[in-house]
Design an enzyme around this catalytic site. Structure first.
Site, PDB file in Angstrom:
ATOM      1  N   HIS A 157       5.614   5.796 -12.020  1.00  0.00           N
ATOM      2  CA  HIS A 157       4.621   6.727 -12.567  1.00  0.00           C
ATOM      3  C   HIS A 157       4.919   7.020 -14.042  1.00  0.00           C
ATOM      4  CE1 HIS A 157       1.939  10.377 -12.087  1.00  0.00           C
ATOM      5  NE2 HIS A 157       2.662  10.752 -13.131  1.00  0.00           N
ATOM      6  N   GLN A 196       2.955  13.226 -22.392  1.00  0.00           N
ATOM      7  CA  GLN A 196       2.380  14.350 -21.662  1.00  0.00           C
ATOM      8  C   GLN A 196       2.529  15.667 -22.427  1.00  0.00           C
ATOM      9  OE1 GLN A 196       4.253  13.120 -17.667  1.00  0.00           O
ATOM     10  NE2 GLN A 196       2.387  14.256 -17.126  1.00  0.00           N
ATOM     11  N   GLY A 221       9.053  14.737 -12.960  1.00  0.00           N
ATOM     12  CA  GLY A 221       9.166  13.762 -14.036  1.00  0.00           C
ATOM     13  C   GLY A 221       8.190  14.130 -15.137  1.00  0.00           C
ATOM     14  N   HIS A 231       2.844   6.053 -17.579  1.00  0.00           N
ATOM     15  CA  HIS A 231       2.416   6.988 -18.627  1.00  0.00           C
ATOM     16  C   HIS A 231       2.687   6.413 -20.009  1.00  0.00           C
ATOM     17  CE1 HIS A 231       0.827  10.686 -17.083  1.00  0.00           C
ATOM     18  NE2 HIS A 231       1.829  10.851 -16.236  1.00  0.00           N
TER      19      HIS A 231
END
Length: 180
Positions: A146, A61, A56, A150
């Site tokens: 998760h 990111q 993922g 983020h």
């Protein structure tokens, strides 16, 4: 015969944001413009995720503060789930809470026991604005939670507690990329 292109095959691998980068610690903005730039972002995200051998990846990111994530993740029954969600919202979690190993492409080489629900549902839209609802169990539910974290400016390390948190902080400090 495959009816759609393989995600990421036309994308470019982008530089990964690492723990300590401010983009990882603030909430991402809603996507308001749909079109070729968003399609390119999603393709680049898949290419970057595959290059880093992840399951993922959230847009922040790779330094883009927009509410988008991609995934190619199995559940606990080894069923593969592949897709993306734009403007995702975690609308449901449930089942039992499990502490399991969790890692992150923005904390390369590290993992820690993190508590997550074993069921999660995310709603959002696709790159062309169509509504999408993604439900997951087990490891895939962990992935959905998760990635939503983020986009809200939370990394899994923020959820780790007790001796696991102390151990993870020491590992981060020793990591060659450690900035936290």
């Amino acid at each position: 015969m495959r009816q759609r292109p393989i995600p990421g095959t036309s994308g470019l691998v982008r530089t990964m944001s690492l723990l300590g980068d401010p983009v990882l610690h603030s909430a991402c903005a809603e996507v308001t413009e749909f079109g070729p730039a968003l399609d390119r972002l999603v393709e680049d995200m898949f290419a970057t995720m595959y290059a880093a051998q992840g399951v993922g990846l959230a847009a922040n990111q790779i330094g883009v503060s927009q509410r988008v994530f991609v995934y190619d993740c199995p559940d606990d029954d080894d069923v593969r789930h592949v897709g993306h969600v734009v403007n995702p919202r975690l609308v449901e979690t449930g089942g039992i809470e499990l502490r399991g190993p969790e890692g992150c492409l923005s904390l390369p080489g590290l993992e820690a026991g993190t508590v997550r629900f074993d069921h999660a549902v995310v709603e959002g839209v696709t790159t062309d604005g169509r509504p999408v609802r993604v439900a997951g169990t087990g490891f895939f539910a962990r992935c959905l939670q998760h990635e939503c974290d983020h986009l809200d400016g939370t990394v899994y390390a923020d959820r780790v507690t007790g001796f696991r948190a102390r151990r993870l902080r020491r590992q981060i400090a020793r990591a060659p990329w450690g900035r936290a």
